[in-house]
Design a protein around this motif. Structure first.
Motif, PDB file in Angstrom:
ATOM      1  N   GLY A  85       0.772  -1.238   0.000  1.00 27.57           N
ATOM      2  CA  GLY A  85       0.000   0.000   0.000  1.00 27.57           C
ATOM      3  C   GLY A  85       0.799   1.280   0.000  1.00 27.57           C
ATOM      4  N   GLY A  86       2.120   1.186  -0.086  1.00 23.85           N
ATOM      5  CA  GLY A  86       2.935   2.393  -0.107  1.00 23.85           C
ATOM      6  C   GLY A  86       4.260   2.176   0.595  1.00 23.85           C
ATOM      7  N   ILE A  87       4.983   3.276   0.806  1.00 24.63           N
ATOM      8  CA  ILE A  87       6.288   3.200   1.449  1.00 24.63           C
ATOM      9  C   ILE A  87       6.464   4.355   2.433  1.00 24.63           C
ATOM     10  CG2 ILE A  87       7.372   4.468  -0.466  1.00 24.63           C
ATOM     11  CD1 ILE A  87       9.930   2.754   0.100  1.00 24.63           C
ATOM     12  N   ASP A  88       7.002   4.036   3.594  1.00 27.88           N
ATOM     13  CA  ASP A  88       7.320   5.044   4.619  1.00 27.88           C
ATOM     14  C   ASP A  88       8.819   5.139   4.875  1.00 27.88           C
ATOM     15  OD1 ASP A  88       4.479   5.643   5.589  1.00 27.88           O
ATOM     16  OD2 ASP A  88       4.592   3.463   5.829  1.00 27.88           O
ATOM     17  N   ILE A  89       9.520   4.012   4.666  1.00 29.66           N
ATOM     18  CA  ILE A  89      10.951   3.934   4.963  1.00 29.66           C
ATOM     19  C   ILE A  89      11.654   3.248   3.798  1.00 29.66           C
ATOM     20  CG2 ILE A  89      12.722   2.970   6.485  1.00 29.66           C
ATOM     21  CD1 ILE A  89      10.473   2.861   8.672  1.00 29.66           C
ATOM     22  N   LEU A  90      12.706   3.862   3.289  1.00 23.90           N
ATOM     23  CA  LEU A  90      13.571   3.235   2.300  1.00 23.90           C
ATOM     24  C   LEU A  90      14.964   3.115   2.880  1.00 23.90           C
ATOM     25  CD1 LEU A  90      14.487   2.260  -0.546  1.00 23.90           C
ATOM     26  CD2 LEU A  90      14.805   4.687  -1.136  1.00 23.90           C
ATOM     27  N   VAL A  91      15.518   1.914   2.833  1.00 25.64           N
ATOM     28  CA  VAL A  91      16.906   1.701   3.235  1.00 25.64           C
ATOM     29  C   VAL A  91      17.677   1.230   1.998  1.00 25.64           C
ATOM     30  CG1 VAL A  91      18.507   0.503   4.760  1.00 25.64           C
ATOM     31  CG2 VAL A  91      16.211   1.074   5.576  1.00 25.64           C
ATOM     32  N   ASN A  92      18.563   2.083   1.507  1.00 25.65           N
ATOM     33  CA  ASN A  92      19.374   1.755   0.331  1.00 25.65           C
ATOM     34  C   ASN A  92      20.642   1.037   0.783  1.00 25.65           C
ATOM     35  OD1 ASN A  92      18.011   2.835  -2.059  1.00 25.65           O
ATOM     36  ND2 ASN A  92      18.254   4.830  -1.066  1.00 25.65           N
ATOM     37  N   ARG A 136       2.987  13.088   0.397  1.00 28.98           N
ATOM     38  CA  ARG A 136       2.390  12.708   1.684  1.00 28.98           C
ATOM     39  C   ARG A 136       2.991  13.493   2.847  1.00 28.98           C
ATOM     40  NH1 ARG A 136       4.247   7.880   2.754  1.00 28.98           N
ATOM     41  NH2 ARG A 136       2.959   7.751   4.611  1.00 28.98           N
ATOM     42  N   GLN A 137       4.060  14.246   2.575  1.00 30.96           N
ATOM     43  CA  GLN A 137       4.735  15.049   3.607  1.00 30.96           C
ATOM     44  C   GLN A 137       5.259  14.174   4.748  1.00 30.96           C
ATOM     45  OE1 GLN A 137       4.617  19.001   3.629  1.00 30.96           O
ATOM     46  NE2 GLN A 137       4.725  18.195   1.551  1.00 30.96           N
ATOM     47  N   SER A 138       5.759  12.994   4.388  1.00 33.44           N
ATOM     48  CA  SER A 138       6.233  12.075   5.419  1.00 33.44           C
ATOM     49  C   SER A 138       7.095  10.989   4.796  1.00 33.44           C
ATOM     50  CB  SER A 138       5.039  11.420   6.133  1.00 33.44           C
ATOM     51  OG  SER A 138       5.470  10.467   7.074  1.00 33.44           O
ATOM     52  N   GLY A 139       8.161  10.604   5.509  1.00 36.53           N
ATOM     53  CA  GLY A 139       8.992   9.499   5.046  1.00 36.53           C
ATOM     54  C   GLY A 139      10.434   9.651   5.480  1.00 36.53           C
ATOM     55  N   VAL A 140      11.164   8.537   5.433  1.00 36.01           N
ATOM     56  CA  VAL A 140      12.574   8.530   5.818  1.00 36.01           C
ATOM     57  C   VAL A 140      13.347   7.672   4.821  1.00 36.01           C
ATOM     58  CG1 VAL A 140      14.278   8.020   7.608  1.00 36.01           C
ATOM     59  CG2 VAL A 140      11.954   8.689   8.262  1.00 36.01           C
ATOM     60  N   ILE A 141      14.473   8.177   4.375  1.00 35.62           N
ATOM     61  CA  ILE A 141      15.391   7.404   3.551  1.00 35.62           C
ATOM     62  C   ILE A 141      16.716   7.301   4.296  1.00 35.62           C
ATOM     63  CG2 ILE A 141      16.716   7.337   1.398  1.00 35.62           C
ATOM     64  CD1 ILE A 141      14.432   8.885   0.070  1.00 35.62           C
ATOM     65  N   VAL A 142      17.214   6.067   4.433  1.00 34.70           N
ATOM     66  CA  VAL A 142      18.515   5.835   5.054  1.00 34.70           C
ATOM     67  C   VAL A 142      19.414   5.167   4.016  1.00 34.70           C
ATOM     68  CG1 VAL A 142      19.796   4.755   6.934  1.00 34.70           C
ATOM     69  CG2 VAL A 142      17.446   5.528   7.324  1.00 34.70           C
ATOM     70  N   ASN A 143      20.477   5.854   3.645  1.00 33.23           N
ATOM     71  CA  ASN A 143      21.431   5.322   2.674  1.00 33.23           C
ATOM     72  C   ASN A 143      22.608   4.677   3.383  1.00 33.23           C
ATOM     73  OD1 ASN A 143      19.943   6.371   0.478  1.00 33.23           O
ATOM     74  ND2 ASN A 143      20.915   8.371   0.718  1.00 33.23           N
TER      75      ASN A 143
END
Length: 261
Positions: A85-92, A136-143
């Protein structure tokens, strides 16, 4: 168990079928996040990671994709959207160091492949995530960066260049995304004990040489990286963006100078 609550969050971890990525996927699931497990090789390992995540009581899916291919990345995000249903956190996390060679002997195709995976793959996945997070004005990406974003490593000019570039990419994306409620940051592991570097820690002389370069005197465990990723992806780190967090036992603290210059 972590005192981190990611319940209801949906996370994609690239390169999650083994090593540090596998540990990160497991830790995020333990904290309550639904998980999409990206992999590139055989599916067995990825399916095993997904099965363990489901045992933690969360939803889990696998997603095969070469992250350096824009079409495959786009399809992976679409599949995640359809299933979770979507994504809130991406870890590359997916990455490679490539074959060792001095620059004047480097194979151009091999050199370029490292950049394609480590840098372009991180950008392509981040771009797809931001296209969903920003509205969505929300989310976190961790590389996943490396101590080699700052420490040179002879024979691995492609790897060090890619990680230095990931550091600046992280800062720039964070600057762009901050007004839209999205955080982008990086974590830089030092020497972490995983199957891929067993040739080093499995050799007593090689291990001793490596440990002399680490002020804490030991290699790290992949769960020590995974725990930090979980914290950075959570609201506990709500005021952290645009920076690299080093988890390296002090490796970037110039251990060779501990007894004077």
């Amino acid at each position: 168990m972590l005192n981190v609550d990611l319940s209801g969050k949906r996370a994609l971890v690239t390169g999650a079928s083994s090593g540090i990525g596998e540990a990160i996927a497991g830790m995020l699931a333990q904290a309550g996040a639904d998980i999409a497990i990206n992999y590139f090789g055989p599916s067995d390992a990825a399916e095993a990671v997904a099965a363990r995540a489901r045992q933690a009581g969360v939803r889990a899916m696998t997603a095969k994709a070469d992250i350096s291919d824009p079409d495959q990345v786009s399809a992976m995000f679409a599949a995640m959207e359809g299933t979770l249903g979507g994504i809130d956190i991406l870890v590359n996390d997916a990455g490679m160091d490539g074959p060792a060679a001095p620059a004047w002997e480097a194979d151009l195709a091999a050199w370029r492949r490292v950049l394609d995976v480590n840098l372009f793959g991180t950008f392509l996945c981040s771009r797809e995530a931001l296209r969903r997070m920003v509205p969505r004005q929300s989310g976190v990406i961790v590389n996943l960066s490396s101590v080699h974003e700052t420490i040179p490593w002879s024979g691995y000019s492609a790897y060090t260049s890619s990680k230095a570039a990931v550091s600046m990419l992280t800062k720039t994306l964070a600057q762009e995304a901050a007004p839209h409620g999205v955080r982008v940051l990086a974590i830089a592991p030092g020497a972490i004990r995983t199957p891929i570097n067993q040739s080093v820690w499995g050799d007593p002389a090689g291990l001793a040489d490596l440990e002399r370069k680490i002020p804490m005197g030991r290699m790290g465990d992949r769960d020590e990286i995974a725990r930090m990723v979980a914290v950075l992806a959570s609201d506990l780190a709500s005021y952290v963006t645009g920076t690299t967090v080093f988890v390296d036992g002090g490796m970037t603290d110039f251990a060779s100078f501990a007894h004077g210059g």
